[in-house]
Design an enzyme around this catalytic site. Structure first.
Site, PDB file in Angstrom:
ATOM      1  N   HIS A 115      93.327  45.792  51.608  1.00  0.00           N
ATOM      2  CA  HIS A 115      92.524  45.895  52.837  1.00  0.00           C
ATOM      3  C   HIS A 115      91.338  46.838  52.658  1.00  0.00           C
ATOM      4  O   HIS A 115      90.455  46.879  53.515  1.00  0.00           O
ATOM      5  CB  HIS A 115      93.390  46.301  54.033  1.00  0.00           C
ATOM      6  CG  HIS A 115      93.695  47.766  54.147  1.00  0.00           C
ATOM      7  ND1 HIS A 115      93.955  48.389  55.354  1.00  0.00           N
ATOM      8  CD2 HIS A 115      93.803  48.745  53.206  1.00  0.00           C
ATOM      9  CE1 HIS A 115      94.204  49.665  55.167  1.00  0.00           C
ATOM     10  NE2 HIS A 115      94.121  49.910  53.872  1.00  0.00           N
TER      11      HIS A 115
ATOM     12  N   ASP B 161      89.263  50.580  63.871  1.00  0.00           N
ATOM     13  CA  ASP B 161      89.216  51.995  63.503  1.00  0.00           C
ATOM     14  C   ASP B 161      87.780  52.514  63.442  1.00  0.00           C
ATOM     15  O   ASP B 161      87.555  53.704  63.236  1.00  0.00           O
ATOM     16  CB  ASP B 161      89.976  52.273  62.202  1.00  0.00           C
ATOM     17  CG  ASP B 161      89.298  51.747  60.937  1.00  0.00           C
ATOM     18  OD1 ASP B 161      88.079  51.544  60.928  1.00  0.00           O
ATOM     19  OD2 ASP B 161      90.020  51.541  59.935  1.00  0.00           O
TER      20      ASP B 161
ATOM     21  N   GLU C 265      92.976  45.171  62.481  1.00  0.00           N
ATOM     22  CA  GLU C 265      93.625  46.476  62.336  1.00  0.00           C
ATOM     23  C   GLU C 265      94.159  47.067  63.638  1.00  0.00           C
ATOM     24  O   GLU C 265      94.369  48.282  63.745  1.00  0.00           O
ATOM     25  CB  GLU C 265      92.696  47.491  61.637  1.00  0.00           C
ATOM     26  CG  GLU C 265      92.315  47.102  60.211  1.00  0.00           C
ATOM     27  CD  GLU C 265      93.388  47.409  59.161  1.00  0.00           C
ATOM     28  OE1 GLU C 265      94.445  47.971  59.526  1.00  0.00           O
ATOM     29  OE2 GLU C 265      93.164  47.056  57.980  1.00  0.00           O
TER      30      GLU C 265
END
Length: 300
Positions: free
Chosen positions: A140, A229, A272
């Site tokens: 990732h 994020d 995410e």
């Protein structure tokens, strides 16, 4: 925006080690993404989730040092095929993750249909590691590199064996956590990067204005890869890899509202979201609100 949207869930957590992001697509659906888009007069086709293979935990350590490589390759191949089919139908592919390694498949599927696909990478991280530079072996942290044609051949050859995007067609926004190898590669490729320093200094409106102008000049479609994020964890706590000091919720809304007005976004993914780290599904609810802004929702 195209008036028909295909939602594709990819409940994968194999590109990293922290459990929970596999529940992201379910959390986002539960937060009302389909209803939100339908209220905006879009026709929504929910294609369900891509099946995720489970790795053999008893398998010997691989020489390539890439965590769960066969399973990540398999998932992204199938995702790329589904995305390719939806673009062929002239539907807008909206992919829900899952960890950010799924951007390998989503961009591969989209890129077949554009000569010069642009990418906006809205993220705290660069995700431009390779097996040589990655401290962890987590895929990732590699999808941007893979889409540029850099990395393990099994990843770079998904759907077709060529780079999916060009370095000059990429813009990173919100970056505040880079490994040394990523810094070197971003400089070498001269990729356009707006770190939190630039956002604080010139403001999000100017960042997005410059991004739109930059990409309009050189691309025939733009994929938005939005990692939650990128937003400060005080407002989006349920994410795979939180980093303090991020973009605010309001700045993110403004960014997506401006992108909606520009009409340059042709595909997108939101990744995410980790309900295990969240507070009452706060981050998934925030995600749905941001998706609304991307698709033209206004206060009045």
């Amino acid at each position: 925006m195209k008036k028909e949207i295909s939602i594709i869930g990819v409940p994968m957590d194999l590109g990293q080690t922290r459990r929970g992001v596999d529940m992201g697509p379910s959390a986002i659906r539960y937060a009302g993404i389909i209803e939100r888009l339908e209220r905006l007069q879009y026709t929504v086709h929910d294609l369900g989730n891509i099946d995720i293979p489970r790795p053999d935990r008893n398998a010997p350590e691989r020489e390539d040092k890439l965590r769960n490589l066969p399973e990540v390759v398999d998932t992204n191949k199938r995702l790329a095929e589904v995305v390719d089919e939806q673009v062929e139908k002239n539907f807008f592919p909206l992919v829900l993750g899952g960890d950010h390694s799924i951007a390998i498949g989503s961009i591969a599927g989209v890129s077949k249909h554009y000569e010069n696909l642009g990418v906006i990478w809205y993220d705290a991280h660069g995700d431009i590691n390779t097996v040589e530079t990655s401290p962890s072996g987590n895929i990732h942290g590699m999808p941007l590199a893979v889409n540029l044609g850099l990395g393990h051949q099994k990843l770079t050859e998904i759907l077709y064996n060529q780079p999916k995007i060009k370095a000059e067609n990429v813009v990173l926004i919100g970056v505040r956590d880079l490994d040394e190898g990523e810094k070197d590669l971003l400089r070498k490729l001269n990729i356009k990067v707006y770190t939190m320093h630039e956002i604080d200094r010139i403001g999000m409106p100017q960042v997005i204005k410059e991004t739109i102008e930059y990409l309009k000049e050189r691309t025939d479609g733009v994929h938005l890869s939005f990692d939650l994020d990128g937003i400060n964890p005080s407002e989006a706590p349920g994410v795979g890899t939180p980093v303090i000091g991020g973009v605010t919720y309001r700045e993110s809304h403004l960014a997506l509202e401006m992108l909606a007005e520009s009409n340059i976004i042709t595909s997108a993914e939101f990744v995410e979201v980790n309900p295990m780290l969240d507070d009452k599904n706060k981050t998934a609810i925030l995600t749905v609100a941001l998706v609304g802004s991307l698709f033209g929702e206004k206060l009045f």
